[in-house]
Motif scaffolding. Sequence first.
Motif, PDB file in Angstrom:
ATOM      1  N   UNK B 414      -8.513   1.182   9.844  1.00  0.00           N
ATOM      2  CA  UNK B 414      -7.071   1.153   9.594  1.00  0.00           C
ATOM      3  C   UNK B 414      -6.765   0.486   8.268  1.00  0.00           C
ATOM      4  N   UNK B 415      -7.390  -0.659   8.047  1.00  0.00           N
ATOM      5  CA  UNK B 415      -7.046  -1.391   6.820  1.00  0.00           C
ATOM      6  C   UNK B 415      -7.496  -0.640   5.570  1.00  0.00           C
ATOM      7  N   UNK B 416      -8.568   0.124   5.699  1.00  0.00           N
ATOM      8  CA  UNK B 416      -9.016   0.844   4.507  1.00  0.00           C
ATOM      9  C   UNK B 416      -8.089   2.008   4.182  1.00  0.00           C
ATOM     10  N   UNK B 417      -7.507   2.608   5.239  1.00  0.00           N
ATOM     11  CA  UNK B 417      -6.514   3.654   5.013  1.00  0.00           C
ATOM     12  C   UNK B 417      -5.291   3.048   4.319  1.00  0.00           C
ATOM     13  N   UNK B 418      -4.862   1.897   4.850  1.00  0.00           N
ATOM     14  CA  UNK B 418      -3.699   1.230   4.244  1.00  0.00           C
ATOM     15  C   UNK B 418      -3.991   0.835   2.811  1.00  0.00           C
ATOM     16  N   UNK B 419      -5.196   0.316   2.604  1.00  0.00           N
ATOM     17  CA  UNK B 419      -5.590  -0.077   1.256  1.00  0.00           C
ATOM     18  C   UNK B 419      -5.539   1.127   0.324  1.00  0.00           C
ATOM     19  N   UNK B 420      -5.964   2.273   0.874  1.00  0.00           N
ATOM     20  CA  UNK B 420      -5.928   3.494   0.071  1.00  0.00           C
ATOM     21  C   UNK B 420      -4.521   3.820  -0.371  1.00  0.00           C
ATOM     22  N   UNK B 421      -3.571   3.658   0.586  1.00  0.00           N
ATOM     23  CA  UNK B 421      -2.176   3.957   0.253  1.00  0.00           C
ATOM     24  C   UNK B 421      -1.622   2.959  -0.749  1.00  0.00           C
ATOM     25  N   UNK B 422      -1.949   1.687  -0.528  1.00  0.00           N
ATOM     26  CA  UNK B 422      -1.260   0.640  -1.280  1.00  0.00           C
ATOM     27  C   UNK B 422      -1.942   0.308  -2.594  1.00  0.00           C
ATOM     28  N   UNK B 423      -3.290   0.244  -2.560  1.00  0.00           N
ATOM     29  CA  UNK B 423      -4.006  -0.189  -3.759  1.00  0.00           C
ATOM     30  C   UNK B 423      -4.756   0.972  -4.404  1.00  0.00           C
ATOM     31  N   UNK B 424      -5.365   1.800  -3.534  1.00  0.00           N
ATOM     32  CA  UNK B 424      -6.255   2.855  -4.018  1.00  0.00           C
ATOM     33  C   UNK B 424      -5.597   3.791  -5.010  1.00  0.00           C
ATOM     34  N   UNK B 425      -4.375   4.188  -4.669  1.00  0.00           N
ATOM     35  CA  UNK B 425      -3.679   5.154  -5.530  1.00  0.00           C
ATOM     36  C   UNK B 425      -3.565   4.666  -6.962  1.00  0.00           C
ATOM     37  N   UNK B 426      -3.087   3.423  -7.076  1.00  0.00           N
ATOM     38  CA  UNK B 426      -2.902   2.832  -8.399  1.00  0.00           C
ATOM     39  C   UNK B 426      -4.248   2.684  -9.106  1.00  0.00           C
ATOM     40  N   UNK B 427      -5.215   2.216  -8.307  1.00  0.00           N
ATOM     41  CA  UNK B 427      -6.535   1.937  -8.873  1.00  0.00           C
ATOM     42  C   UNK B 427      -7.162   3.205  -9.442  1.00  0.00           C
TER      43      UNK B 427
END
Lengths: 227, 451
Positions: B414-427
Amino acid sequence: MARWGMVIDLDRCTGCQACVMACKAENNVPAVGMKEAVRGRIISWMQVLTEEDEEHSGEVRRFLPRPCLQCDDPPCAKVCPVYATYLDPEGIVAQIYSRCIGCRFCMAACPYNAKYFNWYRYQKEAPGQNPDVSVRPKGVVEKCTFCHHRLQKARERALAEGREVAPGEYVPACVEACPTRAIVFGDLSDPNSEVARLARSPRAFRLQEELGTKPKVIYLTEGEGRG
Amino acid sequence: MVDATDNRDAILLAPIERTEPGFYWAVGLLSLLILWGAIAYWTQLDEGLGVTGLHQPVSWGFYVTNFVFFIGISHAGTLISAILRLSRAEWRRPVTRMAEVITVMVLFIGAGQILVDLGRPDRIMNIIRYGRYQSPLLWDATSIGAYLTASIVYLYIPMIPDIAILRDRLRKRKLFYTVLALGWTGSERQQKVLNRAIAIMAVLVIPIAVSVHSVVSFVFSMTLQPMWHSTIFGPYFVTGAIFSGIAALIVAMVAFRKAYGLESYLKPIHFRYLGQLLLVMSLLWFYFTFAEYLTGYYGGAPEEMKVFWAKWSGPFRPFFWGMVLTNFLIPVLCLVRLGRRTIGRVLTASLSVLVGMWLERFIIVVPTLSTPRLPFGEGIYWPTWVEWGETAGSFALFALFYLLFTKLFPVISIWEIREGREVGLKEVEERLLTYLPETAEPVLMETEKRW
C-alpha cells in the motif's frame, strides 16, 4: 600399509554366481523377495552383469562380476554430506550405516551402480545370520566392503598370536567361493603378491578407467579362448 | 506518509478485514490435497521409501525433481523484485510484494522436498554434526539457508509501513500488528532508514539468489554422470529458475487479481512487461538447452549418447518433446505479438512454462540415472500414488501458505503505491529531465569535469 585389491579374470568366469551367493550369506544381504526384485530393488553387493558378445550375438554371453570397485578416488565418498562413506587408510571404501541419512547422493554419483538402498526394512536380526556383520536398517545405503570384518578378524588373530597378518589370511567370501579361481585377492602395495603381479599383466584393465576413479578391482580381458 | 484515513486503497485491505466464502472453499480444497500428501508421507515414513517408485538405478525421482523445481520458482520473487527496485522500474510497485511472498513460501516447500526424499529424516541433524563441506548438498543447505533468511528479511522490511497501517486501521490482531510494526510512525528518519535497508537487501539478495540455483545444479554437475557433468549447468539452472519464477509470479498475479478484484492495480501493462520478460527468458532458456544438447550430440561420447537418445527418441521422448513444446513453442507463440487479450495470452504462456520447467527438471534428473554405464538394462521409473500425493500436497501447501499470507497482510504494497502517487511521479519527471542534454544539472556537470 596394505592396499587391498582384487583381480577378476574374465576368461575364467563362468557366470555361475557362486560369488554372489557367498557374498549374500557372508554379509547378511537381504533377499528382497520376488515382488521387490521385479521392481528393481535387488540388493547384491557382488553382481554378475551379463552382456551379449558383439561378435557372436545370440550365442555367447559375457559375464562381468562387479563388486564395489573400491576406487582410490571414489565419486561416492566425494559427495557424501555426512562422512557416512569414505576411503579408509587401507583403500577400502567404508560405509557407516548408523550415520547415513539416506540421501542417495552416493548412488547417483557412483558410475558403477555399486551402491544399494534399503527401500524397506528387509530383515531383522535373526539366528543364522553372520554375527560379524551388522544388519542394515531401512533407509540407508549399503555396499560391498571387501568383507572388511574378515580383515578385522584376521588382524585380531594375528595380534593375539604376536605376528603379522599372513598373505592369504584375509580373503573376501566371493574369492573363496569362486570354483574357477577367477577372483584373486591381496595386497596391491606388495609387488610380489599374486594380485599385484596379475594387475601388471597386459590383459589387465579397469572399468571406466577414463573416469579417473582408480578402481582397485582390476579385470583381465577375455583372451584367446574367447568365443 | 501513513495516513490511516486515506481510503483510496481500501480494496487492498478488504481481504484482511472480511472473509468471503470463496476463501473457505479454497482452503477446504487445498486441505484435501494436503491431507493426501500427509497420508502419503506418513505411509512412507512408516514403511520406508519402498512405497515410492524409486529403485536401482533410478534412486532419485519426483522428490528431487520437485526440489529443483520449487527452488527454481523461488527465484521469482526476491530476484525479480530486487532487479526491478534497483533499476527503478516504476511499474514494479504492485508486483514486488507478490513476488517476494512466492520466494519465502516456496523455499520452505522446496527445502522440505529434500527432507521427504531422505531415507532417514530422523538423522537430518547429522548434516550439522558431521557436515562435510566437500559435498554439494552442504553447499545447498548453506545457500538455501542464506537465501531463506535474506528473503524473509527482504519481504518483511518493505512490509513494515503496511503493517503500521493495519495496526492503526484494523480492530483485530492488534498485538500481532503492533509488535511487527516495530513502532513505525512514518517519520522522515524512519523513512530514510527503511529505504536504505531495502536498497541494501536488494543488492545483497541478488548474488545469494544466483548462488542458490548454481549450487542446486552442482548437485548434478559435480558428479561424473553423463549429461549431468556439464559446465553450463550453473547458469542453465539459474536461467530456468528465473524463467519458471516469472511464470509463477504471473499466475499468482492473475489469480489474486481475479479473487480480490485488483484489476485497477494489476493492469494489462504489468502483464505485458512481465510477458516480455518471460519471452526473453524463454529464448535464453532455449539457447542454453540448444547449446547443452548440441555439445553432447556433436561430441558423441557413447555414454552421453545413451542418455541423449533416451530423451530424444527413447522412453523419455514424450517428456522431452513436451518440454520443448511447453517451454519454447507455446510461450513464444503466445508472447511474440501481444495485441489484444494480453492477460489471457501471458497466463497461457506462464501455465505452459510451469509445466515445461517441471518437465525440464524431470528430464535432467531421471534419464541420466535410468541409463547406467554398465550393462544393467534400462531402469524405467513409474511414480506411485505416494509420490503423486506428496507432489500434489506440496503444491497445495504452497498455495495455502500464500493464501493465508494474503489474509494477514496486504498482497500489494500500500505504501509503495501511495509513494508512487505522491513522490514517484515527480521523481520520474525530474529523473527524465536529467537524462536530456539541455536540462543537465550543474551538479552533474561538475562531476564530469573531474574526468
